[in-house]
Design a protein around this motif. Structure first.
Motif, PDB file in Angstrom:
ATOM      1  N   VAL A 290      63.283 -37.621-112.347  1.00 45.37           N
ATOM      2  CA  VAL A 290      64.161 -36.805-113.190  1.00 45.37           C
ATOM      3  C   VAL A 290      63.452 -35.485-113.486  1.00 45.37           C
ATOM      4  CG1 VAL A 290      65.401 -36.674-115.377  1.00 45.37           C
ATOM      5  CG2 VAL A 290      65.185 -38.868-114.189  1.00 45.37           C
ATOM      6  N   LEU A 291      64.167 -34.389-113.323  1.00 39.44           N
ATOM      7  CA  LEU A 291      63.573 -33.061-113.430  1.00 39.44           C
ATOM      8  C   LEU A 291      62.895 -32.824-114.774  1.00 39.44           C
ATOM      9  CD1 LEU A 291      63.111 -30.197-112.374  1.00 39.44           C
ATOM     10  CD2 LEU A 291      65.372 -29.592-113.247  1.00 39.44           C
TER      11      LEU A 291
ATOM     12  N   LEU B   9      58.958 -31.813-115.607  1.00 35.80           N
ATOM     13  CA  LEU B   9      58.534 -30.593-116.281  1.00 35.80           C
ATOM     14  C   LEU B   9      57.838 -30.891-117.602  1.00 35.80           C
ATOM     15  CD1 LEU B   9      61.573 -28.251-115.567  1.00 35.80           C
ATOM     16  CD2 LEU B   9      59.430 -28.496-114.309  1.00 35.80           C
ATOM     17  N   ASP B  10      58.221 -31.960-118.255  1.00 32.82           N
ATOM     18  CA  ASP B  10      57.557 -32.348-119.504  1.00 32.82           C
ATOM     19  C   ASP B  10      56.085 -32.674-119.240  1.00 32.82           C
ATOM     20  OD1 ASP B  10      57.639 -33.037-122.345  1.00 32.82           O
ATOM     21  OD2 ASP B  10      57.302 -35.094-121.649  1.00 32.82           O
ATOM     22  N   THR B  11      55.839 -33.404-118.156  1.00 32.28           N
ATOM     23  CA  THR B  11      54.461 -33.739-117.786  1.00 32.28           C
ATOM     24  C   THR B  11      53.686 -32.488-117.383  1.00 32.28           C
ATOM     25  OG1 THR B  11      55.202 -35.899-116.978  1.00 32.28           O
ATOM     26  CG2 THR B  11      53.039 -35.148-116.262  1.00 32.28           C
TER      27      THR B  11
ATOM     28  N   ALA C 243      52.147 -19.163-123.525  1.00 32.71           N
ATOM     29  CA  ALA C 243      53.524 -19.645-123.695  1.00 32.71           C
ATOM     30  C   ALA C 243      54.272 -19.570-122.366  1.00 32.71           C
ATOM     31  CB  ALA C 243      54.246 -18.797-124.738  1.00 32.71           C
ATOM     32  N   VAL C 244      55.070 -20.593-122.095  1.00 34.68           N
ATOM     33  CA  VAL C 244      55.874 -20.635-120.872  1.00 34.68           C
ATOM     34  C   VAL C 244      57.340 -20.817-121.266  1.00 34.68           C
ATOM     35  CG1 VAL C 244      56.314 -21.818-118.695  1.00 34.68           C
ATOM     36  CG2 VAL C 244      53.972 -21.645-119.554  1.00 34.68           C
ATOM     37  N   GLU C 245      58.189 -19.900-120.818  1.00 36.77           N
ATOM     38  CA  GLU C 245      59.619 -20.009-121.075  1.00 36.77           C
ATOM     39  C   GLU C 245      60.238 -20.930-120.018  1.00 36.77           C
ATOM     40  OE1 GLU C 245      61.418 -16.189-121.147  1.00 36.77           O
ATOM     41  OE2 GLU C 245      60.000 -15.345-122.589  1.00 36.77           O
ATOM     42  N   LEU C 246      60.983 -21.919-120.481  1.00 40.34           N
ATOM     43  CA  LEU C 246      61.619 -22.874-119.574  1.00 40.34           C
ATOM     44  C   LEU C 246      63.109 -22.590-119.464  1.00 40.34           C
ATOM     45  CD1 LEU C 246      60.066 -26.397-120.300  1.00 40.34           C
ATOM     46  CD2 LEU C 246      59.911 -25.076-118.198  1.00 40.34           C
ATOM     47  N   GLU C 247      63.612 -22.559-118.238  1.00 38.10           N
ATOM     48  CA  GLU C 247      65.046 -22.414-117.990  1.00 38.10           C
ATOM     49  C   GLU C 247      65.437 -23.495-116.982  1.00 38.10           C
ATOM     50  OE1 GLU C 247      65.975 -18.490-116.696  1.00 38.10           O
ATOM     51  OE2 GLU C 247      64.903 -17.504-118.346  1.00 38.10           O
TER      52      GLU C 247
ATOM     53  N   GLU D 232      53.713 -31.855-109.394  1.00 43.13           N
ATOM     54  CA  GLU D 232      53.102 -31.391-110.651  1.00 43.13           C
ATOM     55  C   GLU D 232      51.930 -30.470-110.347  1.00 43.13           C
ATOM     56  OE1 GLU D 232      51.982 -34.850-112.813  1.00 43.13           O
ATOM     57  OE2 GLU D 232      54.042 -35.587-113.018  1.00 43.13           O
ATOM     58  N   GLN D 233      51.128 -30.851-109.367  1.00 43.84           N
ATOM     59  CA  GLN D 233      49.977 -30.040-108.985  1.00 43.84           C
ATOM     60  C   GLN D 233      50.418 -28.672-108.487  1.00 43.84           C
ATOM     61  OE1 GLN D 233      47.480 -31.963-106.110  1.00 43.84           O
ATOM     62  NE2 GLN D 233      45.920 -30.355-106.133  1.00 43.84           N
TER      63      GLN D 233
END
Length: 351
Positions: free
Chosen positions: A198-199, A203-205, A218-222, A238-239
């Motif tokens: 699941v996407l 991204l959470d990991t 800070a990273v903006e997530l879209e 992830e890597q």
């Protein structure tokens, strides 16, 4: 497997040549081009099979077939007539010459490929040697300072030196992990096993790992509102994402915004990492994912640059997943990295 394929291809070509010759002679009453049909079949066999064996054998079979079934006297062998003898010699000569030329071209291509691999290995080794030297020198110098002057240093000074050693050691560990990933995948030791992921969980990991390394960035997530499931090796992807984010932090001078964007196009999930930093030098774009570093890329302050090793790993992993990765400079400033993965269809059926 290769031999079986060559045998099947040879038989198909000979059968097709024989069938066309029968059609020409007994249906259209055309005898002039029968030898040409077999010559072409011999040429194709010599071109598409390994070595000279299949071409020479097919040339012999073709000469016998033409002599026996398509030249007067029909259904009888006649190798005394000069025309029949010359036809057979020509077909065998074509087979030998074509096979020899094809073998030479294949060897030349293999040599070029091996030469390119050696060049890439040399570039990678040179880049790694350069990048490892700086943190190792720093660790050596810091540890020497603690051993020789530890009694004269204050608590905060010692802490700062130890933090520097820890940071350099962590960087070296990530470098080794990247190198192990790229060498194992390239050598075929690692088989990509895709599992539905699941996407947002992926991204959470990713964000947890990135925040642990760079708590102040800070990273903006879209991301899409819908649930997106992607078959992948989650650890390797992830890597990839962490490497690209880390690359932006280390190289995008003047960066004030870092964005991780994911959207779907058809059956593809497109990942984009965008920054508003200094962008990528045009001369580096062509070799960005090769791990290659030139002396002109050196930085005055000797900071660790990772020499594109991390990006080379990204390209290798994405390629192993059946995709491709690219980078470009934005007209508004900064750079954009993009790769795509195939998504999995979600059934709407309910039991």
């Amino acid at each position: 497997m290769k031999k079986i394929r060559d045998v099947i291809f040879t038989l198909i070509c000979l059968v097709c040549a024989f069938g066309l010759s029968v059609l020409f002679q007994y249906k259209f009453d055309v005898e002039e081009h029968i030898t040409t049909v077999f010559v072409f079949a011999v040429f194709m066999i010599s071109l598409m099979t390994e070595g000279c064996f299949y071409g020479v054998v097919s040339a012999f079979i073709g000469a016998v077939a033409v002599n026996y079934a398509f030249t007067f006297p029909y259904f009888a062998f006649d190798f005394v007539t000069p025309v029949n003898l010359i036809s057979g010699i020509i077909m065998i000569a074509i087979a030998v010459l074509t096979s020899a030329l094809t073998t030479k071209l294949k060897r030349h291509k293999a040599m070029n490929a091996e030469s390119e691999k050696e060049r890439m290995r040399a570039n990678l080794l040179r880049a790694v040697s350069h990048d490892l030297r700086t943190p190792l020198t720093t660790i050596y110098g810091s540890s020497t300072t603690l051993l020789e002057n530890g009694d004269t240093l204050g608590k905060e000074q010692k802490k700062a030196i130890l933090c520097g050693i820890k940071e350099d050691a962590e960087w070296l560990v990530r470098m080794v992990e990247n190198l192990l990933s790229i060498t194992k995948i390239d050598s075929g030791q690692v088989k990509i096993i895709k599992t539905p992921t699941v996407l947002y969980e992926l991204l959470d990991t990713v964000m947890l790992k990135f925040k642990k390394r760079y708590p102040d960035e800070a990273v903006e997530l879209e991301i899409p509102d819908d649930v997106v499931i992607i078959p992948m090796d989650a650890i390797l992807i992830e890597q990839v994402i962490v490497n690209i984010l880390e690359n932006a932090v280390q190289h995008a001078e003047g960066m004030t915004r870092l964005t991780l964007r994911v959207f779907t196009v058809g059956d593809k999930a497109v990942f984009e990492i965008e920054d508003d930093g200094c962008g990528i030098a045009p001369k580096k774009l062509d070799t960005l994912f090769t791990g290659y570093s030139t002396e002109g890329d050196e930085v005055a302050d000797g900071q660790k640059k990772n020499a594109g090793i991390g990006l080379s790993v990204c390209a290798t992993i994405i390629k192993a997943h059946g995709g491709s990765i690219e980078a470009e400079n934005l007209k508004t400033g900064g750079s954009l990295f993009r790769f795509a993965l195939t998504t999995e269809k979600i059934s709407n059926d309910t039991e």
